[in-house]
Scaffold this active site. Structure first.
Site, PDB file in Angstrom:
ATOM      1  N   THR A  28       0.845  -1.197   0.000  1.00  0.00           N
ATOM      2  CA  THR A  28       0.000   0.000   0.000  1.00  0.00           C
ATOM      3  C   THR A  28       0.876   1.241   0.000  1.00  0.00           C
ATOM      4  O   THR A  28       1.945   1.246   0.619  1.00  0.00           O
ATOM      5  CB  THR A  28      -0.911  -0.018   1.251  1.00  0.00           C
ATOM      6  OG1 THR A  28      -1.837  -1.102   1.118  1.00  0.00           O
ATOM      7  CG2 THR A  28      -1.691   1.272   1.415  1.00  0.00           C
ATOM      8  N   GLY A  29       0.403   2.297  -0.672  1.00  0.00           N
ATOM      9  CA  GLY A  29       1.110   3.577  -0.609  1.00  0.00           C
ATOM     10  C   GLY A  29       1.417   4.138  -1.982  1.00  0.00           C
ATOM     11  O   GLY A  29       1.136   3.520  -3.018  1.00  0.00           O
ATOM     12  N   THR A  31       4.342   4.726  -3.431  1.00  0.00           N
ATOM     13  CA  THR A  31       5.399   4.052  -4.186  1.00  0.00           C
ATOM     14  C   THR A  31       4.850   2.770  -4.804  1.00  0.00           C
ATOM     15  O   THR A  31       5.122   2.455  -5.973  1.00  0.00           O
ATOM     16  CB  THR A  31       6.615   3.754  -3.275  1.00  0.00           C
ATOM     17  OG1 THR A  31       6.865   4.894  -2.447  1.00  0.00           O
ATOM     18  CG2 THR A  31       7.866   3.448  -4.097  1.00  0.00           C
ATOM     19  N   ASP A  80       6.282  -3.909  -1.205  1.00  0.00           N
ATOM     20  CA  ASP A  80       5.616  -2.919  -0.362  1.00  0.00           C
ATOM     21  C   ASP A  80       6.553  -1.744  -0.105  1.00  0.00           C
ATOM     22  O   ASP A  80       7.779  -1.866  -0.242  1.00  0.00           O
ATOM     23  CB  ASP A  80       5.182  -3.570   0.964  1.00  0.00           C
ATOM     24  CG  ASP A  80       4.001  -2.858   1.602  1.00  0.00           C
ATOM     25  OD1 ASP A  80       3.679  -1.722   1.190  1.00  0.00           O
ATOM     26  OD2 ASP A  80       3.394  -3.431   2.523  1.00  0.00           O
ATOM     27  N   GLY A  81       5.984  -0.642   0.290  1.00  0.00           N
ATOM     28  CA  GLY A  81       6.763   0.531   0.662  1.00  0.00           C
ATOM     29  C   GLY A  81       7.159   0.478   2.124  1.00  0.00           C
ATOM     30  O   GLY A  81       6.907  -0.516   2.819  1.00  0.00           O
ATOM     31  N   GLY A  94       3.224   1.706   8.086  1.00  0.00           N
ATOM     32  CA  GLY A  94       1.919   2.039   8.653  1.00  0.00           C
ATOM     33  C   GLY A  94       1.559   3.500   8.529  1.00  0.00           C
ATOM     34  O   GLY A  94       0.516   3.926   9.016  1.00  0.00           O
ATOM     35  N   GLU A 102      -0.567  -5.528   5.854  1.00  0.00           N
ATOM     36  CA  GLU A 102       0.758  -5.584   5.223  1.00  0.00           C
ATOM     37  C   GLU A 102       1.629  -6.649   5.892  1.00  0.00           C
ATOM     38  O   GLU A 102       2.358  -7.384   5.217  1.00  0.00           O
ATOM     39  CB  GLU A 102       1.445  -4.213   5.305  1.00  0.00           C
ATOM     40  CG  GLU A 102       0.798  -3.195   4.375  1.00  0.00           C
ATOM     41  CD  GLU A 102       1.317  -1.790   4.557  1.00  0.00           C
ATOM     42  OE1 GLU A 102       1.232  -1.014   3.593  1.00  0.00           O
ATOM     43  OE2 GLU A 102       1.791  -1.438   5.646  1.00  0.00           O
ATOM     44  N   LYS A 120      14.690   7.536   3.176  1.00  0.00           N
ATOM     45  CA  LYS A 120      14.001   6.758   4.209  1.00  0.00           C
ATOM     46  C   LYS A 120      14.945   5.816   4.973  1.00  0.00           C
ATOM     47  O   LYS A 120      14.528   5.159   5.917  1.00  0.00           O
ATOM     48  CB  LYS A 120      12.863   5.949   3.587  1.00  0.00           C
ATOM     49  CG  LYS A 120      11.705   6.847   3.118  1.00  0.00           C
ATOM     50  CD  LYS A 120      10.541   6.031   2.626  1.00  0.00           C
ATOM     51  CE  LYS A 120       9.340   6.941   2.337  1.00  0.00           C
ATOM     52  NZ  LYS A 120       8.201   6.177   1.829  1.00  0.00           N
TER      53      LYS A 120
HETATM   54  C1  5RP Z   1       1.190   1.989   4.451  1.00  0.00           C
HETATM   55  C2  5RP Z   1       2.672   1.872   4.433  1.00  0.00           C
HETATM   56  C3  5RP Z   1       3.370   2.461   3.270  1.00  0.00           C
HETATM   57  O1  5RP Z   1       4.048   1.446   2.609  1.00  0.00           O
HETATM   58  C4  5RP Z   1       4.331   3.503   3.757  1.00  0.00           C
HETATM   59  O2  5RP Z   1       3.597   4.491   4.461  1.00  0.00           O
HETATM   60  C5  5RP Z   1       5.096   4.145   2.587  1.00  0.00           C
HETATM   61  O3  5RP Z   1       4.210   4.829   1.770  1.00  0.00           O
HETATM   62  P1  5RP Z   1       4.693   5.715   0.546  1.00  0.00           P
HETATM   63  O4  5RP Z   1       5.213   4.794  -0.488  1.00  0.00           O
HETATM   64  O5  5RP Z   1       3.447   6.458   0.119  1.00  0.00           O
HETATM   65  O6  5RP Z   1       5.761   6.674   1.051  1.00  0.00           O
HETATM   66  O7  5RP Z   1       3.291   1.323   5.305  1.00  0.00           O
HETATM   67  O8  5RP Z   1       0.650   1.456   5.638  1.00  0.00           O
END
Ligand code: 5RP
Length: 227
Positions: A28-29, A31, A80-81, A94, A102, A120
């Site tokens: 989710t997110g 990226t 995942d991000g 999160g 996730e 990050k």
């Molecule tokens: C969602 C997450 C996302 O992977 C995390 O917040 C990174 O998001 P982004 O890619 O928008 O920076 O853990 O629960």
């Protein structure tokens, strides 16, 4: 935007790891959104377990097949991000509130690949981003006091004055620790044993590879020490 180009580079690099027939964990997110687009653009025959309603909706738009976790024993790859990662590829996640699903989905996968940007990467988790903890609403008071006793400054995630609820109907508390989290693995265990905590955003020992995209389109690979 520069950051968007960097996220796109990471997402596209992860899509290169996908081959037809794979069963995926779909994070989710913002990226991951680029990863989903890149997978769809490659017209691969893949299906995946989404980690949020938002990801499920985007997959439907893109024509990526969805799987029910009840019917899945294992996944080939989870992408995942992350909100933060250390050099051992332990993560905090999160920020988008999807941490529980996730972590369930990452746990089903043979391999978890993180897509992120180099900013990050931190020396110590919790240093730059508060740790999200998903809490059953009934238990928010006791959990909050327990987290404060552990030294965290705790804030309940709210929107328009109301508690922001996750796809699972739970609340999120964001926890700041001055100087970061000294022992993330021990903290993850402590939180797992705290009544009312549904899940923490600490992902310890799950990711094996991070793909860090930059705005010039290059992607740095970071492997977990034991990978
Ligand atoms: C969602 C997450 C996302 O992977 C995390 O917040 C990174 O998001 P982004 O890619 O928008 O920076 O853990 O629960």
């Amino acid at each position: 935007m520069t950051t968007d180009r960097a996220k796109r580079a990471a997402g596209e690099a992860a899509a290169e790891l996908v081959t037809s027939g794979m069963r995926l964990g779909l994070g989710t997110g913002s990226t991951v959104a680029y990863f989903l687009e890149a997978v769809a653009a490659r017209a691969l025959e893949v299906e995946g377990v989404p980690t949020s309603e938002a990801t499920a909706a985007r997959c439907r738009e893109l024509g990526i097949g969805l799987l029910d976790p009840a019917e899945v024993d294992r996944l080939d790859l989870c992408v995942d991000g992350a909100d933060e990662l250390d050099r051992a590829l332990n993560l905090t996640k999160g920020g988008g509130g999807a941490l529980l699903r996730e972590k369930v989905v990452a746990g089903l996968a043979d391999r978890m690949v993180v897509i992120a940007t180099p900013d990050k990467v931190v020396d110590r988790l919790g240093d730059s981003f508060p740790l999200p903890v998903e809490v059953v609403p009934f238990a928010i008071g006791p959990v909050r006091r327990r987290l404060e006793a552990l030294g965290f400054e705790v804030s309940e995630r709210r929107a328009g004055g109301e508690l922001s609820l996750t796809d699972n109907g739970n609340a999120i508390v964001d926890c700041r620790m001055r100087g970061g989290i000294a022992d993330p693995s021990a903290l993850e265990s402590t939180l797992a044993m705290t009544p009312g905590v549904a899940e923490s955003g600490l992902f310890i020992g799950l990711a094996t590879l991070a793909l860090l995209g930059s705005s010039d389109g290059t992607v740095e690979r970071l492997e977990a020490p034991s990978a």
